[in-house]
Design a protein around this motif. Structure first.
Motif, PDB file in Angstrom:
ATOM      1  N   ILE A  30      -3.743  -2.880   6.621  1.00  0.00           N
ATOM      2  CA  ILE A  30      -2.820  -3.331   5.572  1.00  0.00           C
ATOM      3  C   ILE A  30      -2.967  -2.447   4.342  1.00  0.00           C
ATOM      4  N   ALA A  31      -1.835  -2.166   3.706  1.00  0.00           N
ATOM      5  CA  ALA A  31      -1.822  -1.463   2.419  1.00  0.00           C
ATOM      6  C   ALA A  31      -1.061  -2.307   1.408  1.00  0.00           C
ATOM      7  N   VAL A  32      -1.513  -2.276   0.171  1.00  0.00           N
ATOM      8  CA  VAL A  32      -0.796  -2.886  -0.946  1.00  0.00           C
ATOM      9  C   VAL A  32      -0.398  -1.757  -1.888  1.00  0.00           C
ATOM     10  N   VAL A  33       0.886  -1.531  -2.036  1.00  0.00           N
ATOM     11  CA  VAL A  33       1.408  -0.440  -2.860  1.00  0.00           C
ATOM     12  C   VAL A  33       1.844  -0.997  -4.213  1.00  0.00           C
ATOM     13  N   ALA A  81      -5.704  -0.064  -1.358  1.00  0.00           N
ATOM     14  CA  ALA A  81      -4.912  -0.294  -2.565  1.00  0.00           C
ATOM     15  C   ALA A  81      -4.283   1.036  -2.948  1.00  0.00           C
ATOM     16  N   VAL A  82      -2.963   1.075  -3.048  1.00  0.00           N
ATOM     17  CA  VAL A  82      -2.243   2.327  -3.267  1.00  0.00           C
ATOM     18  C   VAL A  82      -1.590   2.292  -4.644  1.00  0.00           C
ATOM     19  N   ASP A  83      -1.994   3.215  -5.513  1.00  0.00           N
ATOM     20  CA  ASP A  83      -1.446   3.237  -6.868  1.00  0.00           C
ATOM     21  C   ASP A  83      -1.680   4.625  -7.453  1.00  0.00           C
ATOM     22  N   PRO A  84      -0.687   5.179  -8.158  1.00  0.00           N
ATOM     23  CA  PRO A  84      -0.868   6.514  -8.746  1.00  0.00           C
ATOM     24  C   PRO A  84      -1.720   6.523 -10.010  1.00  0.00           C
ATOM     25  N   ASP A  85      -2.021   5.351 -10.558  1.00  0.00           N
ATOM     26  CA  ASP A  85      -2.750   5.263 -11.821  1.00  0.00           C
ATOM     27  C   ASP A  85      -4.257   5.237 -11.563  1.00  0.00           C
ATOM     28  N   PRO A  86      -4.993   6.305 -11.918  1.00  0.00           N
ATOM     29  CA  PRO A  86      -6.450   6.288 -11.703  1.00  0.00           C
ATOM     30  C   PRO A  86      -7.154   5.249 -12.565  1.00  0.00           C
ATOM     31  N   GLY A  87      -6.450   4.712 -13.566  1.00  0.00           N
ATOM     32  CA  GLY A  87      -7.039   3.663 -14.383  1.00  0.00           C
ATOM     33  C   GLY A  87      -7.288   2.372 -13.633  1.00  0.00           C
ATOM     34  N   ARG A  88      -6.720   2.241 -12.431  1.00  0.00           N
ATOM     35  CA  ARG A  88      -6.979   1.052 -11.607  1.00  0.00           C
ATOM     36  C   ARG A  88      -8.322   1.138 -10.879  1.00  0.00           C
ATOM     37  N   GLN A  89      -9.002   2.289 -10.979  1.00  0.00           N
ATOM     38  CA  GLN A  89     -10.219   2.492 -10.197  1.00  0.00           C
ATOM     39  C   GLN A  89     -11.288   1.441 -10.501  1.00  0.00           C
ATOM     40  N   GLY A  90     -11.509   1.161 -11.789  1.00  0.00           N
ATOM     41  CA  GLY A  90     -12.541   0.193 -12.154  1.00  0.00           C
ATOM     42  C   GLY A  90     -12.276  -1.175 -11.559  1.00  0.00           C
ATOM     43  N   VAL A 121     -12.600  -2.493  -2.990  1.00  0.00           N
ATOM     44  CA  VAL A 121     -11.495  -2.019  -2.161  1.00  0.00           C
ATOM     45  C   VAL A 121     -11.189  -0.569  -2.526  1.00  0.00           C
ATOM     46  N   ARG A 122     -10.896   0.245  -1.529  1.00  0.00           N
ATOM     47  CA  ARG A 122     -10.611   1.664  -1.738  1.00  0.00           C
ATOM     48  C   ARG A 122      -9.259   1.849  -2.412  1.00  0.00           C
ATOM     49  N   LEU A 123      -9.244   2.616  -3.521  1.00  0.00           N
ATOM     50  CA  LEU A 123      -8.006   2.965  -4.201  1.00  0.00           C
ATOM     51  C   LEU A 123      -7.607   4.373  -3.792  1.00  0.00           C
ATOM     52  N   VAL A 124      -6.352   4.551  -3.397  1.00  0.00           N
ATOM     53  CA  VAL A 124      -5.860   5.869  -3.020  1.00  0.00           C
ATOM     54  C   VAL A 124      -4.540   6.139  -3.730  1.00  0.00           C
ATOM     55  N   ALA A 125      -4.256   7.419  -3.962  1.00  0.00           N
ATOM     56  CA  ALA A 125      -2.963   7.827  -4.496  1.00  0.00           C
ATOM     57  C   ALA A 125      -1.920   7.680  -3.395  1.00  0.00           C
ATOM     58  N   PRO A 126      -0.651   7.492  -3.769  1.00  0.00           N
ATOM     59  CA  PRO A 126       0.384   7.295  -2.746  1.00  0.00           C
ATOM     60  C   PRO A 126       0.398   8.384  -1.675  1.00  0.00           C
ATOM     61  N   GLY A 127       0.199   9.639  -2.066  1.00  0.00           N
ATOM     62  CA  GLY A 127       0.235  10.718  -1.095  1.00  0.00           C
ATOM     63  C   GLY A 127      -0.923  10.716  -0.122  1.00  0.00           C
ATOM     64  N   ASP A 128      -2.001   9.987  -0.468  1.00  0.00           N
ATOM     65  CA  ASP A 128      -3.191   9.942   0.385  1.00  0.00           C
ATOM     66  C   ASP A 128      -3.284   8.660   1.202  1.00  0.00           C
ATOM     67  N   ALA A 145       7.443  -2.074  -8.037  1.00  0.00           N
ATOM     68  CA  ALA A 145       8.747  -2.167  -8.701  1.00  0.00           C
ATOM     69  C   ALA A 145       9.357  -0.794  -8.966  1.00  0.00           C
ATOM     70  N   THR A 146       9.091   0.168  -8.083  1.00  0.00           N
ATOM     71  CA  THR A 146       9.687   1.495  -8.194  1.00  0.00           C
ATOM     72  C   THR A 146      10.300   1.874  -6.856  1.00  0.00           C
ATOM     73  N   PRO A 147      11.428   2.588  -6.869  1.00  0.00           N
ATOM     74  CA  PRO A 147      12.006   3.038  -5.600  1.00  0.00           C
ATOM     75  C   PRO A 147      11.094   3.999  -4.851  1.00  0.00           C
ATOM     76  N   GLU A 148      10.311   4.788  -5.602  1.00  0.00           N
ATOM     77  CA  GLU A 148       9.374   5.702  -4.955  1.00  0.00           C
ATOM     78  C   GLU A 148       8.301   4.939  -4.185  1.00  0.00           C
ATOM     79  N   GLY A 149       7.825   3.846  -4.767  1.00  0.00           N
ATOM     80  CA  GLY A 149       6.821   3.031  -4.077  1.00  0.00           C
ATOM     81  C   GLY A 149       7.374   2.411  -2.818  1.00  0.00           C
ATOM     82  N   LEU A 150       8.617   1.912  -2.888  1.00  0.00           N
ATOM     83  CA  LEU A 150       9.237   1.301  -1.719  1.00  0.00           C
ATOM     84  C   LEU A 150       9.442   2.344  -0.619  1.00  0.00           C
ATOM     85  N   ALA A 151       9.874   3.544  -0.997  1.00  0.00           N
ATOM     86  CA  ALA A 151      10.068   4.603  -0.005  1.00  0.00           C
ATOM     87  C   ALA A 151       8.752   4.942   0.682  1.00  0.00           C
TER      88      ALA A 151
END
Length: 347
Positions: free
Chosen positions: A164-167, A190-199, A206-213, A226-232
């Motif tokens: 499972i992934a949560v974007v 956990a998929v999020d482009p914001d490195p500030g979510r790391q803490g 839970v492992r945080l990864v950038a969308p491309g990874d 809530a972004t079209p890029e995330g949904l894609a």
């Protein structure tokens, strides 16, 4: 001469017998604290003294900007809202307080209520949910977000060994991550482009990864960015015959969904989840009250404290609303995924 029933930003109206103070949105990026009458509780009612209320960033920033779309205004009304969109309106739905007067079984109890930002209020006792003893009042503010996440997991129906992934790891996405980490899954990202979510993700383990990874071939993907890029990206990483559960709120934005390419060939599913009703798989056997009570019990997990930043005072709420709308810190501190507003007398 100014209106004697209104106060300026940063000035709490004095509380007198039969009166309380509430926050009202009065125009685009404008709000103020106003005295409001409070009646004595009648049969089946309770008087609550607020300890904390929570700021729900997505919806409340929309309300603060007076940008609630007309076609969804009815859907966005809060249970105890006064006024109407765009303004003036008293809005909010995360309040924790103590019952000062009411049914004997509730007097002195800490309770959660879907009520706007106000220091004292009277509501039907049926609208109050007791907070379990193992849940601190501040943490109980997360009940609304956790209830939304519970509903999404009832929709998704995760199974043992799932991938499972949560974007999107804002308040709703992170709440889903916090619950899913308790499941016997094969993989959770956990998929999020914001490195500030790391803490936060470190606190949840839970492992945080950038969308491309993000890893592909997921059984279920929950989308909350809530972004079209995330949904894609969700449609790219979900596996054949897999399902994407959409939790995002887009307001009045039009979102392009990439249903070409291999969407049909891989037999993918895209399904909405919305907390207004109990998820279909549980609707016959669970009520909304039971779902909320479950969410509060799940908040006995101390890991949820990582969602909360330093509180700001209710008297400063007009200025705080602007800072939160700008995405900035409050009083030099991280506001948290759910910003906490503290009332006089709160612990």
């Amino acid at each position: 001469m100014g209106d004697p029933n209104r106060t300026g930003p940063g000035t709490a109206a004095p509380t007198t017998p039969g009166m309380a103070t509430a926050y009202w949105t009065t125009g685009p990026r404008q709000g103020e604290l106003r005295p409001v009458p409070v009646s004595e509780p009648g049969e089946g009612e309770a008087l609550v003294r607020a300890l904390y209320s929570g700021h729900s960033r997505g919806t409340e920033n929309l309300v603060h900007a007076c940008k609630v779309p007309d076609r969804v205004a009815d859907l966005m009304e809060a249970p105890h809202q006064e006024g109407s969109f765009p303004a003036p309106v008293k809005y909010g739905y995360l309040s924790v307080g103590v019952v000062e007067r009411g049914p004997a079984e509730l007097e002195g109890r800490t309770v959660f209520c879907l009520y706007p930002h106000q220091d004292r209020y009277v509501v039907p006792a049926a609208d109050l949910t007791p907070v379990p003893e193992g849940v601190p009042p501040r943490r109980a503010l997360l009940a609304g977000a956790v209830e939304t996440a519970v509903n999404a997991l009832w929709e998704a129906g995760p199974r043992i060994g799932d991938r499972i992934a949560v974007v999107g790891c804002g308040l709703i996405g992170a709440s889903a991550v916090a619950l899913l980490r308790r499941f016997p899954l094969d993989r959770l990202e956990a998929v999020d482009p914001d490195p500030g979510r790391q803490g936060l993700m470190d606190a949840l383990g839970v492992r945080l990864v950038a969308p491309g990874d993000a890893a592909e071939d997921c059984d279920i993907v929950l989308h909350a960015s809530a972004t079209p890029e995330g949904l894609a990206r969700c449609l790219e990483i979900v596996g054949d015959d897999g399902e994407v559960i959409e939790l995002s709120w887009y307001g009045d934005r039009s979102v392009q969904v990439p249903l070409g390419a291999d969407f049909h060939a891989r037999r993918l599913s895209l399904r909405a989840s919305q907390v207004g009703q109990v998820a279909q798989p549980r609707r016959v056997r669970r009520t909304t009250a039971q779902r909320l009570a479950l969410a509060l019990r799940l908040l006995e997990d101390p890991a949820f404290d990582a969602f909360l930043g330093e509180p700001s005072d209710f008297a400063d709420l007009p200025a705080t609303m602007d800072r939160l709308a700008e995405g900035g810190d409050v009083a030099g501190a991280w506001p948290g995924l759910c910003h906490v507003i503290r009332y006089p007398g709160a612990p």
